[in-house]
Design an enzyme around this catalytic site. Structure first.
Site, PDB file in Angstrom:
ATOM      1  N   SER A  42     -42.543  24.845 -28.854  1.00 53.97           N
ATOM      2  CA  SER A  42     -41.567  24.307 -28.224  1.00 53.97           C
ATOM      3  C   SER A  42     -40.116  24.283 -28.982  1.00 53.97           C
ATOM      4  CB  SER A  42     -41.821  22.611 -28.174  1.00 53.97           C
ATOM      5  OG  SER A  42     -40.642  21.964 -27.999  1.00 53.97           O
ATOM      6  N   HIS A  69     -42.681  26.943 -24.484  1.00 54.79           N
ATOM      7  CA  HIS A  69     -42.605  25.662 -24.114  1.00 54.79           C
ATOM      8  C   HIS A  69     -41.143  24.936 -23.849  1.00 54.79           C
ATOM      9  CE1 HIS A  69     -44.814  21.321 -23.235  1.00 54.79           C
ATOM     10  NE2 HIS A  69     -43.534  21.030 -24.030  1.00 54.79           N
ATOM     11  N   HIS A 127     -41.874  21.670 -19.636  1.00 55.69           N
ATOM     12  CA  HIS A 127     -42.180  20.284 -19.617  1.00 55.69           C
ATOM     13  C   HIS A 127     -40.854  19.289 -19.096  1.00 55.69           C
ATOM     14  CE1 HIS A 127     -43.743  16.820 -22.411  1.00 55.69           C
ATOM     15  NE2 HIS A 127     -43.756  16.148 -21.114  1.00 55.69           N
ATOM     16  N   MET A 133     -39.608  16.289 -18.562  1.00 59.67           N
ATOM     17  CA  MET A 133     -39.543  14.786 -18.771  1.00 59.67           C
ATOM     18  C   MET A 133     -38.142  14.096 -18.089  1.00 59.67           C
ATOM     19  SD  MET A 133     -40.464  14.848 -22.744  1.00 59.67           S
ATOM     20  CE  MET A 133     -40.332  16.578 -22.839  1.00 59.67           C
ATOM     21  N   ASP A 151     -49.586  17.605 -26.480  1.00 60.43           N
ATOM     22  CA  ASP A 151     -48.093  17.974 -26.976  1.00 60.43           C
ATOM     23  C   ASP A 151     -47.770  16.878 -27.840  1.00 60.43           C
ATOM     24  OD1 ASP A 151     -45.464  18.478 -27.244  1.00 60.43           O
ATOM     25  OD2 ASP A 151     -45.305  18.442 -24.987  1.00 60.43           O
TER      26      ASP A 151
HETATM   27  C1  DX5 Z   1     -42.034  15.699 -26.981  1.00 66.39           C
HETATM   28  C2  DX5 Z   1     -41.742  17.039 -26.528  1.00 66.39           C
HETATM   29  C3  DX5 Z   1     -42.671  17.933 -27.602  1.00 66.39           C
HETATM   30  C4  DX5 Z   1     -42.146  18.179 -28.888  1.00 66.39           C
HETATM   31  C5  DX5 Z   1     -42.951  18.588 -29.551  1.00 66.39           C
HETATM   32  O1  DX5 Z   1     -41.383  14.839 -26.230  1.00 66.39           O
HETATM   33  O2  DX5 Z   1     -42.526  17.122 -25.197  1.00 66.39           O
HETATM   34  O3  DX5 Z   1     -42.795  19.324 -26.705  1.00 66.39           O
HETATM   35  O4  DX5 Z   1     -41.116  19.262 -28.800  1.00 66.39           O
HETATM   36  O5  DX5 Z   1     -42.475  18.625 -31.053  1.00 66.39           O
HETATM   37  P1  DX5 Z   1     -43.304  18.120 -32.190  1.00 66.39           P
HETATM   38  O6  DX5 Z   1     -44.194  19.397 -32.141  1.00 66.39           O
HETATM   39  O7  DX5 Z   1     -42.506  18.282 -33.373  1.00 66.39           O
HETATM   40  O8  DX5 Z   1     -44.028  16.907 -32.111  1.00 66.39           O
HETATM   41 ZN    ZN Z   2     -43.093  18.852 -24.551  1.00 60.87          ZN
END
Ligand code: DX5
Ligand code: ZN
Length: 229
Positions: A14, A39, A72, A74, A181
């Site tokens: 990500s 991602h 992803h 959100m 995730d």
């Molecule tokens: C959080 C995101 C993740 C995030 C993960 O809401 O959906 O994809 O970037 O980051 P790490 O691996 O640092 O928890």
């Molecule tokens: Zn994510």
């Protein structure tokens, strides 16, 4: 080795904590390091407080690498965002179950756009809420942190949802990808795979000030491949 451990587990970096001033280099480094999927976390400031990326960043990543891209989402209104993200180069669109009253509409629209479809569930959403949609999905994202930012600690109890989901998909004969995730690191990657995940999102584990993305990916891969004992 158990069948869970034998399953090939992919890694999806990500870019949330990457150096965005050098985005093309950051994603090229992940590709060179053996990442399986990029991602991209799209946050709209409504579904979660932060605002992150949109279609222009998806397009920039698509131009920098040939890896598949998953988005992803959100966002509070996923139906509206599917088309611009697909046009920007997303191969898989993952919307949150909590953001829609009628997931069938998002699923159908993503299919019309020739994308793979995934649904993400936040920590408080049970696996049972997904069950009506499971047969239609290519992928499910189980959040192991509350969505909204990178660098948080994985909540270990949430791995029980991964086990439950793996059992539900196996019972259906579905080969949908189970992604986890949030908070995935080399020290817990194996546990995620053992629980049934087949794709691990790795944000700060890959993009951090202490190591190159290539070195970080190699450490994750080693952690996944080490035999027991
Ligand atoms: C959080 C995101 C993740 C995030 C993960 O809401 O959906 O994809 O970037 O980051 P790490 O691996 O640092 O928890
Ligand atoms: Zn994510």
């Amino acid at each position: 080795m158990s069948s869970e451990a034998a399953r090939r587990v992919g890694i999806a970096p990500s870019i949330l904590t990457a150096d965005l001033g050098r985005l093309a280099d950051a994603v090229a480094a992940a590709e060179a390091g053996g990442a399986d999927v990029m991602h991209i976390d799209v946050m709209d400031g409504q579904f979660v407080p932060q605002i992150s990326f949109g279609p222009l960043i998806v397009e920039a990543v698509r131009e920098a690498v040939s890896l598949p891209i998953e988005v992803h989402m959100m966002v509070a209104d996923p139906l509206e965002q599917l088309e611009p993200l697909a046009e920007a180069g997303a191969g898989r669109l993952i919307f949150h179950l909590e953001a829609t009253n009628e997931p069938q509409r998002e699923i159908a629209r993503a299919r019309e756009l020739s994308c793979e479809v995934g649904i993400a569930i936040s920590p408080l959403t049970p696996v049972s809420a997904l069950e009506p949609w499971l047969p239609q999905l290519d992928e499910v994202t189980v959040m192991l942190v509350y969505p909204g930012r990178g660098g948080q600690e994985l909540i270990p109890e949430l791995l029980d949802k991964v086990r439950e989901l793996r059992a539900a998909l196996d019972a259906l004969g579905s080969d949908a990808v189970i992604e986890v995730d949030g908070g995935v690191k080399a020290h817990n990657a194996r546990e995620c795979a053992e629980a049934g995940a087949s794709l691990l999102v790795a944000g700060s584990a890959v993009y951090n000030p202490n190591e190159t993305p290539q070195a970080a990916l190699a450490a994750l891969r080693t952690a996944l491949e080490e035999p027991f004992g």
